[in-house]
Scaffold this active site. Structure first.
Site, PDB file in Angstrom:
ATOM      1  N   LYS A  25       0.897  -1.189   0.095  1.00 44.44           N
ATOM      2  CA  LYS A  25       0.112   0.117  -0.061  1.00 44.44           C
ATOM      3  C   LYS A  25       0.781   1.362  -0.102  1.00 44.44           C
ATOM      4  O   LYS A  25       0.590   2.157  -0.830  1.00 44.44           O
ATOM      5  CB  LYS A  25      -0.904  -0.020   1.323  1.00 44.44           C
ATOM      6  CG  LYS A  25      -1.780   1.428   1.226  1.00 44.44           C
ATOM      7  CD  LYS A  25      -2.622   0.978   2.073  1.00 44.44           C
ATOM      8  CE  LYS A  25      -2.116   1.310   3.715  1.00 44.44           C
ATOM      9  NZ  LYS A  25      -3.051   1.471   4.854  1.00 44.44           N
ATOM     10  N   SER A  26       1.949   1.363   0.810  1.00 43.82           N
ATOM     11  CA  SER A  26       2.617   2.514   0.868  1.00 43.82           C
ATOM     12  C   SER A  26       3.337   2.662  -0.608  1.00 43.82           C
ATOM     13  O   SER A  26       3.529   4.105  -0.664  1.00 43.82           O
ATOM     14  CB  SER A  26       3.899   2.202   2.020  1.00 43.82           C
ATOM     15  OG  SER A  26       3.416   1.729   3.221  1.00 43.82           O
ATOM     16  N   ASP A  52      -7.839   2.649  -0.113  1.00 44.43           N
ATOM     17  CA  ASP A  52      -6.835   3.751   0.036  1.00 44.43           C
ATOM     18  C   ASP A  52      -6.251   4.027  -1.286  1.00 44.43           C
ATOM     19  O   ASP A  52      -6.008   5.320  -1.629  1.00 44.43           O
ATOM     20  CB  ASP A  52      -5.618   3.590   1.156  1.00 44.43           C
ATOM     21  CG  ASP A  52      -6.199   3.565   2.384  1.00 44.43           C
ATOM     22  OD1 ASP A  52      -7.653   3.532   2.517  1.00 44.43           O
ATOM     23  OD2 ASP A  52      -5.472   3.694   3.265  1.00 44.43           O
ATOM     24  N   ASN A  94     -10.398   7.548   4.460  1.00 44.52           N
ATOM     25  CA  ASN A  94      -9.438   7.318   5.648  1.00 44.52           C
ATOM     26  C   ASN A  94      -8.069   7.168   5.242  1.00 44.52           C
ATOM     27  O   ASN A  94      -7.695   6.210   5.965  1.00 44.52           O
ATOM     28  CB  ASN A  94     -10.092   6.392   6.309  1.00 44.52           C
ATOM     29  CG  ASN A  94      -9.636   6.385   7.900  1.00 44.52           C
ATOM     30  OD1 ASN A  94      -8.963   7.402   8.342  1.00 44.52           O
ATOM     31  ND2 ASN A  94      -9.720   5.475   8.714  1.00 44.52           N
ATOM     32  N   ASP A 323       5.698  -4.398  12.390  1.00 45.43           N
ATOM     33  CA  ASP A 323       4.429  -5.204  11.919  1.00 45.43           C
ATOM     34  C   ASP A 323       4.695  -6.601  11.619  1.00 45.43           C
ATOM     35  O   ASP A 323       3.883  -7.419  12.096  1.00 45.43           O
ATOM     36  CB  ASP A 323       4.073  -4.458  10.659  1.00 45.43           C
ATOM     37  CG  ASP A 323       3.371  -3.032  11.018  1.00 45.43           C
ATOM     38  OD1 ASP A 323       2.957  -2.791  12.021  1.00 45.43           O
ATOM     39  OD2 ASP A 323       3.070  -2.538   9.979  1.00 45.43           O
ATOM     40  N   LYS A 350      -1.241   0.800  17.741  1.00 44.56           N
ATOM     41  CA  LYS A 350      -1.562   0.621  16.322  1.00 44.56           C
ATOM     42  C   LYS A 350      -2.979   0.365  16.308  1.00 44.56           C
ATOM     43  O   LYS A 350      -3.765   0.806  17.097  1.00 44.56           O
ATOM     44  CB  LYS A 350      -0.959  -0.824  15.845  1.00 44.56           C
ATOM     45  CG  LYS A 350       0.612  -0.491  15.798  1.00 44.56           C
ATOM     46  CD  LYS A 350       1.071   0.272  14.371  1.00 44.56           C
ATOM     47  CE  LYS A 350       2.673   0.642  14.613  1.00 44.56           C
ATOM     48  NZ  LYS A 350       3.353  -0.151  13.937  1.00 44.56           N
ATOM     49  N   GLU A 351      -3.596  -0.586  15.049  1.00 46.09           N
ATOM     50  CA  GLU A 351      -5.075  -0.768  15.228  1.00 46.09           C
ATOM     51  C   GLU A 351      -5.572  -1.163  16.372  1.00 46.09           C
ATOM     52  O   GLU A 351      -6.788  -0.838  16.716  1.00 46.09           O
ATOM     53  CB  GLU A 351      -5.162  -1.968  14.000  1.00 46.09           C
ATOM     54  CG  GLU A 351      -5.077  -1.506  12.652  1.00 46.09           C
ATOM     55  CD  GLU A 351      -3.774  -1.540  12.214  1.00 46.09           C
ATOM     56  OE1 GLU A 351      -2.701  -1.359  12.872  1.00 46.09           O
ATOM     57  OE2 GLU A 351      -3.553  -1.449  10.714  1.00 46.09           O
ATOM     58  N   ARG A 354      -1.647  -4.033  20.378  1.00 43.34           N
ATOM     59  CA  ARG A 354      -1.281  -5.321  19.825  1.00 43.34           C
ATOM     60  C   ARG A 354      -0.530  -6.161  21.011  1.00 43.34           C
ATOM     61  O   ARG A 354      -0.635  -7.465  20.946  1.00 43.34           O
ATOM     62  CB  ARG A 354      -0.256  -5.142  18.666  1.00 43.34           C
ATOM     63  CG  ARG A 354      -1.374  -4.649  17.487  1.00 43.34           C
ATOM     64  CD  ARG A 354      -0.294  -4.627  16.405  1.00 43.34           C
ATOM     65  NE  ARG A 354      -1.258  -4.426  15.153  1.00 43.34           N
ATOM     66  CZ  ARG A 354      -0.727  -4.055  13.999  1.00 43.34           C
ATOM     67  NH1 ARG A 354       0.626  -3.950  13.484  1.00 43.34           N
ATOM     68  NH2 ARG A 354      -1.420  -4.110  12.708  1.00 43.34           N
ATOM     69  N   HIS A 398      -6.105  -6.463  11.102  1.00 46.72           N
ATOM     70  CA  HIS A 398      -5.773  -7.669   9.935  1.00 46.72           C
ATOM     71  C   HIS A 398      -4.780  -8.416  10.307  1.00 46.72           C
ATOM     72  O   HIS A 398      -4.647  -9.543  10.029  1.00 46.72           O
ATOM     73  CB  HIS A 398      -5.525  -6.786   8.806  1.00 46.72           C
ATOM     74  CG  HIS A 398      -4.593  -5.799   8.888  1.00 46.72           C
ATOM     75  ND1 HIS A 398      -3.630  -5.574   7.828  1.00 46.72           N
ATOM     76  CD2 HIS A 398      -4.288  -4.845   9.668  1.00 46.72           C
ATOM     77  CE1 HIS A 398      -2.740  -4.607   8.160  1.00 46.72           C
ATOM     78  NE2 HIS A 398      -3.250  -4.036   9.355  1.00 46.72           N
ATOM     79  N   ARG A 399      -3.696  -7.859  11.159  1.00 43.10           N
ATOM     80  CA  ARG A 399      -2.494  -8.889  11.265  1.00 43.10           C
ATOM     81  C   ARG A 399      -2.883  -9.716  12.523  1.00 43.10           C
ATOM     82  O   ARG A 399      -2.143 -10.860  12.521  1.00 43.10           O
ATOM     83  CB  ARG A 399      -1.253  -7.717  11.614  1.00 43.10           C
ATOM     84  CG  ARG A 399      -1.174  -6.782  10.602  1.00 43.10           C
ATOM     85  CD  ARG A 399       0.465  -6.411  10.437  1.00 43.10           C
ATOM     86  NE  ARG A 399       0.735  -5.429   9.565  1.00 43.10           N
ATOM     87  CZ  ARG A 399       0.664  -5.723   8.084  1.00 43.10           C
ATOM     88  NH1 ARG A 399       0.592  -7.281   7.871  1.00 43.10           N
ATOM     89  NH2 ARG A 399       0.689  -4.986   7.336  1.00 43.10           N
ATOM     90  N   LYS A 426      -7.900  -5.037   4.882  1.00 45.09           N
ATOM     91  CA  LYS A 426      -7.282  -3.801   4.931  1.00 45.09           C
ATOM     92  C   LYS A 426      -6.285  -3.831   4.257  1.00 45.09           C
ATOM     93  O   LYS A 426      -5.706  -2.836   3.577  1.00 45.09           O
ATOM     94  CB  LYS A 426      -6.968  -3.658   6.507  1.00 45.09           C
ATOM     95  CG  LYS A 426      -6.100  -2.227   6.597  1.00 45.09           C
ATOM     96  CD  LYS A 426      -6.534  -1.669   7.958  1.00 45.09           C
ATOM     97  CE  LYS A 426      -5.943  -0.254   7.823  1.00 45.09           C
ATOM     98  NZ  LYS A 426      -5.142   0.369   8.990  1.00 45.09           N
TER      99      LYS A 426
END
Ligand code: DC
Length: 663
Positions: A25-26, A52, A94, A323, A350-351, A354, A398-399, A426
């Site tokens: 994605k990045s 995204d 987002n 991650d 994070k999300e 974790r 997701h992870r 995601k």
């Protein structure tokens, strides 16, 4: 995509095969913006399809770029540093990777723009970037709360003489945004100075790397000072490939380290990232090697197989791979001692938190876990008996969902339940499909739910819905008999020629696609659904040779993660070891009325008495034949749905199924 409440993964044994990773994605969003700012046309290969990237593409189109898409290839016609549209309202969803760099680029290019997003985007800080841009003379106004989107941009008077200061300790995206925007106005050397310790350096390395591909050589002094040389100009590289996502690779690297290779095969091959990767998480490879994985790499691929077994416990500072290191926590379940993952404080923000999430879920599986402010110490279950069947919460992360799927290789051969599995969308919408394409389970461990019963009892609808609720495959075995009769008639073979029909049944070129049925390339879904086709199927299904010709084909539907099969002999003959067998019936009158409704709605004239007669004749033949007659299996549960809604019937099946589960 598993859009379901939970996914039960059967105990897995081996794995082998090739996975093509979805794009990073990045990298995808950076490349799209750089292509848009460059002169000329850029063909972007292996672009990630995600929310995204869709946001970025939509914005670029609004700004006047041409965008042509074909599968995962996008051709972007760049603006060459000149705005075509000088006024626009842009919606950023987002997507932080779109909001921040577009703000910087548009503020410098001039024009009147409004940038907004979803509610959550309006809670994500952007003040440090706005402050930096205001130092440059950009005119930026907050339309909501100070420090947060939405923003209004207006043309300003640029001042490029002094170094620009930007904070580096909150998000590296602010620095990335400036680095990507400032080459647009590099009439003189422009210097950026980072205030505070720069976090997430690997992401800045990605930015610098991609800038170089687009013709911009940023000069760097340590991680504190960056200079964009005078005269820098974006130049499209023509073609560019987006690397696979290195964090996503970690699950398959772990898979190769944990699972024995399937017979005659050579481990796991990952395409899309390799030794030349510019992503920080590629260094997960080193950590996996320390634990025992055997990994060979090419510039753009990895091949992994089991090395040391059990895996070796490690003590590692994970700051450089925050991650991917979550995957190490699950690999630790298969290690020979206590694994110590240190310097992971960033996991807390994070999300989800974790550290807390991983500790809690690992304990459910039987591990002993010590949790600190910035570390985890994981001791695996000491012996087989200490493993527990667990229902894993995923915290909309997701992870968490992806890494815990690997617990299904436990030596106790227990299934693992993943709650809310769709959260993987995601970054990797097809993660579970990719896993199941490579993993193997003992056939007896792949669950089957059998739903047998007479014609028009509603088996098909019930079985298909139950399969959907569980994320399982679905077998409509009646369709195979219908197809055999249909193909035989086509080929001029008489329906009472058992050997002749069996020959055709053995080589049926059938393909199921959603709720459509194909014979080779011909869609025969309607043709095999007529009353006459049903009667013909009933006739050919009485031949023992035809029945045995279709056994292997029916068994081949028993695939990960499970199967719901409907027919007449699913529980009695085809899947006798199924953990749940249901015999579904309804009174003949109810069934005749249902069939009548169905036929009328399709415009077929029919009367209830004629249907009733037909139906009773079919029941009689299916029940009285010698080969696999229709009858409930000894261990079947009876379900009479004469007066039950379809929702209630599905709920009953799921309830019975839950009763067979160890969770
Ligand atoms: O379920 P259906 O109406 O599509 O089935 C058509 C015929 O196929 C049915 O009358 C009997 C036969 N059949 C069978 O013998 N065994 C099965 N497992 C499924 C169907």
């Amino acid at each position: 995509m598993f859009d379901i409440e939970y996914l039960d993964i059967p105990p897995l044994t081996r794995a082998a095969g090739t996975v093509h990773l979805p794009g990073s994605k990045s990298i995808s969003n950076r490349v799209l913006l750089l292509a848009a700012l460059s002169r000329g046309q850029t063909t972007v290969h292996e672009l990630l399809a995600s929310d995204d990237t869709a946001v970025m593409l939509a914005a670029l189109k609004q700004l006047g770029c041409t965008v042509k898409q074909d599968g995962d290839i996008a051709v972007i016609g760049g603006l060459g540093g000149q705005l075509v549209q000088t006024k626009a309202r842009l919606f950023m969803g987002n997507a932080g990777t779109a909001m921040r760099p577009l703000t910087a680029a548009l503020a410098l290019l001039g024009g009147e723009f409004e940038l907004s997003g979803v509610q959550r985007m309006h809670e994500r800080p952007i003040g440090d970037l706005v402050d930096a841009l205001r130092q440059l003379g950009c005119s930026i106004e907050y339309l909501g709360n100070d420090g947060f989107p939405p923003l209004r941009l207006r043309p300003g008077q640029l001042k490029l003489e002094d170094p620009i200061h930007v904070r580096g300790d909150v998000s590296s995206q602010f620095l990335t945004a400036l680095l990507m925007a400032l080459p647009l106005v590099a009439r003189r050397d422009i210097c950026i100075e980072v205030v505070g310790e720069l976090i997430s350096r690997p992401y800045i390395e990605i930015t610098l790397n991609l800038l170089k591909r687009f013709g911009i050589q940023v000069q760097r002094e340590g991680w504190q000072r960056f200079t964009i040389p005078a005269g820098s100009q974006y130049q499209s590289p023509g073609e560019i490939h987006v690397e696979g996502d290195a964090s996503s690779a970690s699950y398959f690297i772990a898979l190769g380290a944990i699972a024995e290779s399937a017979k005659g095969q050579n481990g796991i091959e990952i395409l899309g990232v390799g030794a030349d990767s510019i992503q920080g998480d590629i260094r997960f490879v080193e950590a996996a090697r320390m634990m025992g994985a055997q990994i060979d790499s090419t510039p753009n691929s990895l091949r992994i197989s089991r090395g040391s077994w059990p895996l070796k416990a490690i003590d590692l500072d994970c700051n450089h791979i925050p991650d991917a290191a979550m995957t190490l926590a699950v690999m630790a379940l298969y290690a020979d001692g206590t694994t110590f993952l240190r310097n992971i404080a960033s996991w807390r923000v994070k999300e989800t938190d974790r550290i807390a999430a991983m500790a809690c879920e690992l304990r459910k599986l039987g591990a002993t876990v010590k949790e600190g402010a910035d570390y985890l110490k994981i001791t695996p279950p000491m012996q087989r008996e200490a493993w527990k069947a667990a229902s894993i919460r995923t915290y909309d992360d997701h992870r968490v969902a992806m890494c815990f799927s690997l617990a299904a290789f436990n030596p106790a051969q227990l299934p693992v339940r993943i709650l809310d599995p769709k959260c993987v969308a995601k970054t990797f919408p097809d993660y579970f499909e990719a896993l199941f394409a490579m993993a193997e389970a003992d056939t007896t461990h792949i669950p089957v739910i059998c739903i047998d019963g007479p014609t028009a009892s509603g088996k098909g609808t019930l079985a298909a819905l139950a399969a959907q609720r569980l994320g399982y495959h679905y077998l409509d075995s009646g369709a195979l008999y219908r197809l055999s009769a249909f193909a035989a008639t086509r080929a001029g073979v008489a329906l009472d020629d058992g050997a002749g029909v069996a020959r055709i049944a053995r080589a049926l070129p059938v393909r199921f696609q959603g709720d459509r049925v194909f014979l080779e390339t011909e869609d025969v879904s309607e043709a095999i659904r007529t009353e006459a086709a049903g009667m013909a199927a009933s006739k050919v299904s009485a031949h023992p040779q035809v029945r045995s010709a279709l056994v292997a084909l029916q068994h081949s539907f028993r695939r990960l993660p499970g199967l719901v099969a409907d027919g007449r002999d699913m529980g009695t003959v085809i899947f006798p070891d199924a953990p749940l067998k249901i015999y579904l019936t309804a009174s003949a009158r109810h069934r005749a009325e249902r069939r009548h409704k169905q036929l009328i709605s399709k415009g077929n004239p029919a009367t209830i008495p004629a249907i009733l007669q037909d139906l009773e004749a079919r029941d009689a033949r299916d029940m009285s034949r010698q080969a696999a007659p229709l009858k409930p299996a000894d261990d079947a549960r009876l379900l009479d749905n004469s007066d039950l809604s379809i929702e209630k019937s599905v709920a009953q099946v799921i309830d019975w199924w839950q009763g067979t589960r160890p969770f």
